[in-house]
Enzyme design. Sequence first.
Site, PDB file in Angstrom:
ATOM      1  N   ASP A 117       0.429  -1.086   0.017  1.00 18.92           N
ATOM      2  CA  ASP A 117       0.530   0.237  -0.539  1.00 18.92           C
ATOM      3  C   ASP A 117       0.993   1.450  -0.152  1.00 18.92           C
ATOM      4  O   ASP A 117       2.339   0.979   0.641  1.00 18.92           O
ATOM      5  CB  ASP A 117      -0.815   0.057   1.074  1.00 18.92           C
ATOM      6  CG  ASP A 117      -1.652  -0.997   1.104  1.00 18.92           C
ATOM      7  OD1 ASP A 117      -2.630  -2.082   0.114  1.00 18.92           O
ATOM      8  OD2 ASP A 117      -2.356  -1.990   2.092  1.00 18.92           O
ATOM      9  N   ASP A 136      -7.375  -1.464  -4.000  1.00 16.05           N
ATOM     10  CA  ASP A 136      -7.808  -1.782  -2.873  1.00 16.05           C
ATOM     11  C   ASP A 136      -8.975  -0.335  -3.187  1.00 16.05           C
ATOM     12  O   ASP A 136     -10.467  -0.463  -3.057  1.00 16.05           O
ATOM     13  CB  ASP A 136      -7.327  -0.998  -1.935  1.00 16.05           C
ATOM     14  CG  ASP A 136      -6.379  -1.653  -1.309  1.00 16.05           C
ATOM     15  OD1 ASP A 136      -6.390  -2.953  -0.983  1.00 16.05           O
ATOM     16  OD2 ASP A 136      -5.187  -1.099  -0.450  1.00 16.05           O
TER      17      ASP A 136
END
Length: 156
Positions: A117, A136
Amino acid sequence: MRLLFLTAAVVFVLDQITKVIVVHVLNLRSVGEIDVLPPFLNLRMAWNRGVNFGLLSNDADLMRWVLIAVALAISAWVLWWMNRDRPGRWSFLSAGLLVGGAIGNVVDRLLYGAVADFLNMSCCGIENPYAFNVADIAIFAGALGLVLFSGRGKTP
């Protein structure tokens, strides 16, 4: 189904390209953070071993494989559902977003042991401590689209 597979492929490739650029080319894993448009958009390296917001993120290797299995099972179920019901084009597009994002995060878990991320957005004096990635965003948009569009046009 062609739209679903095309969407999934585009999301997967975009997700993996952005991760290669950020993790390897920009070397964010060593640098840690890069301010792009502070405070609105920043790159912040975060290795997510759990699900959203790091939930279930213990360091046990078992959890990694459980999350891979869950993502693959959900993707398979969505593919089966879309093939069985043959909903409208928005549902196929939404399913492709979800499947492409899920497979992108599965590849991260296989390659890195965790999901890479790196996008961090804050605004208006509120500092967001969490990071996310292209996969995501696609998973969220795909799930929302399936909720909004999958039941349209059906009679009870």
